[in-house]
Design a protein around this motif. Structure first.
Motif, mmCIF file in Angstrom:
data_model
loop_
_atom_site.group_PDB
_atom_site.id
_atom_site.type_symbol
_atom_site.label_atom_id
_atom_site.label_comp_id
_atom_site.label_asym_id
_atom_site.label_seq_id
_atom_site.Cartn_x
_atom_site.Cartn_y
_atom_site.Cartn_z
ATOM 1 N N ASP A 223 -4.705 -5.982 2.643
ATOM 2 C CA ASP A 223 -3.932 -6.859 3.516
ATOM 3 C C ASP A 223 -2.441 -6.532 3.502
ATOM 4 O O ASP A 223 -1.669 -7.119 4.267
ATOM 5 C CB ASP A 223 -4.167 -8.338 3.182
ATOM 6 N N ASP A 224 -2.036 -5.595 2.662
ATOM 7 C CA ASP A 224 -0.703 -5.010 2.795
ATOM 8 C C ASP A 224 -0.837 -3.855 3.790
ATOM 9 O O ASP A 224 -0.866 -2.677 3.432
ATOM 10 C CB ASP A 224 -0.206 -4.517 1.435
ATOM 11 N N VAL A 225 -0.957 -4.222 5.060
ATOM 12 C CA VAL A 225 -1.409 -3.278 6.086
ATOM 13 C C VAL A 225 -0.492 -2.061 6.190
ATOM 14 O O VAL A 225 -0.946 -0.914 6.129
ATOM 15 C CB VAL A 225 -1.532 -3.996 7.448
ATOM 16 N N SER A 244 -12.723 -3.821 0.703
ATOM 17 C CA SER A 244 -12.017 -4.072 1.956
ATOM 18 C C SER A 244 -12.822 -3.627 3.172
ATOM 19 O O SER A 244 -12.415 -3.886 4.309
ATOM 20 C CB SER A 244 -10.674 -3.339 1.962
ATOM 21 N N ASP A 250 -15.404 -3.917 9.440
ATOM 22 C CA ASP A 250 -14.386 -3.651 8.420
ATOM 23 C C ASP A 250 -14.101 -2.154 8.323
ATOM 24 O O ASP A 250 -12.939 -1.727 8.255
ATOM 25 C CB ASP A 250 -14.844 -4.133 7.045
#
Length: 366
Positions: A223-225, A244, A250
């Motif tokens: 989620d730290d894209v 992930s 996904d």
């Protein structure tokens, strides 16, 4: 071939040595045995290993969702109606290992009904997989000693090294000690379980650049894209998306977004039906695939072997199959045996295993 009963039986077996990694620690296998029974008296089995720090499931939660929601939804279906079962289970969000175990138990029961092994039903590519062993957090000397023991006792020569501690130098020292101890006689890759930031991950990988690693897995959170895309763009080894990238959606998101270049397939969370979807997508995208481990017991490991051996892409690399060695006991009548660094597909119909009723009675917690 109609399903008449679905059981969820919790059991607990201690580990001789807890496995420690960035997102948690496991000291006891508090798993759930899933049994699918048919009108013909056939019983299919599979194992659901809850990992609350990864997917939010607990042992009690798996039992509850199977008994209250999933069992009523699939009772009465034929074993061949796997897509119907999948659609019904997917009405409930989450619960990946509960759904996966039901799917695999259905496949096991179907294989026993028609007299064929699951590996043959899925593709039948080979009858064995090379084994990769996961090394949890410890001091460099202790991790080298464990790797030496695995090589000497089981012939294992591929090691997945858990990293993600701070400072990163702790884990850099471990990986370097392993390479210095064994040279090119072993294959090494690292798994951070999202423990580092992108900057810490980049620093560690620069320090490990001369060690000829196979892969890097989940070094930082997905989620730290932007940070992860930045990290993956500068690596010279495939970056495995694991927790992930569970579903095909996904996988597509992570790969097309530049946040992964390989995937881990774990039958414990996607069953055989979902794992085939992931495999075919990986094939279409040209991704490397590693068969992962959910810290499974021997039943879960047998399921991983059954699927991984069925396909060329999943049989190409060593699969993570050895964590059951750290358990003090298990439920199977015939234990799995790693020989010359390999595990073979169990002979016989279905997954090829049987549950020891005395051991189940001893370890069950309900």
């Amino acid at each position: 071939m109609k399903i008449t009963e679905v059981e969820a039986i919790p059991f607990a077996i201690p580990y001789a040595k807890p496995l420690k990694f960035a997102s948690g620690e496991v000291a006891t296998a508090e798993h759930v045995l899933i049994r699918v029974r048919t009108e013909d008296g056939v019983v299919g089995v599979a194992e659901a290993p809850p990992r609350p720090f990864t997917y939010g499931e607990t042992q009690a939660g798996i039992v509850a969702v199977v008994e209250s929601l999933f069992a009523p939804q699939i009772t009465g279906l034929r074993l061949t109606e796997r897509e119907v079962a999948r659609a019904r289970l997917d009405r409930t969000v989450g619960n990946p290992t509960a759904k996966a175990a039901i799917d695999m138990a259905m496949w096991d029961a179907f294989g026993k009904t028609v007299g064929l092994g699951v590996t043959d039903l899925l593709g039948g590519y080979t009858d064995r997989l090379r084994v990769s062993h996961m090394l949890g957090f410890d001091e460099p000397a202790a991790m080298v000693a464990e790797a030496e023991r695995m090589m000497a006792t089981h012939g294992i020569r591929t090691f997945k090294v858990k990293v993600g501690r701070r400072p990163v130098d702790l884990d850099v020292a471990v990986v370097r000690a392993l390479r210095e101890a064994f040279g090119d006689a072993v294959e090494l890759y690292v798994d951070g379980n999202r423990g580092w930031t992108p900057a810490e991950s980049a620093r560690a990988m620069r320090q490990l650049a001369d060690l000829d690693l196979l892969f890097a897995e989940e070094l930082c959170p997905a989620d730290d894209v932007l940070g992860r895309r930045w990290l993956v763009g500068q690596l010279d080894v495939p970056f495995i998306a694991d927790e992930s990238a569970v579903t095909p959606a996904d996988i597509t998101r992570e790969v097309l977004g530049g946040s992964a270049t390989a995937i881990s397939i774990k039958t414990a969370r996607t069953g055989f039906t979902g794992s085939q979807r992931a495999h075919h997508l990986a094939e279409g995208l040209g991704l490397e695939v590693v068969m992962g481990n959910q810290i499974d017991g021997q039943l879960g490991t047998a399921c991983t072997i059954a699927f991984g051996a069925a396909h060329q892409r999943t049989a190409h690399r060593a699969a993570e199959l050895s964590n059951f060695l750290d358990m003090t006991d298990d439920l199977l009548t015939e234990p799995l045996q790693i020989r010359d660094g390999e595990l073979r597909v169990r002979p016989g119909a279905g997954i090829g295993v049987e549950i020891d009723p005395d051991k189940l009675a001893h370890y069950r917690t309900s």
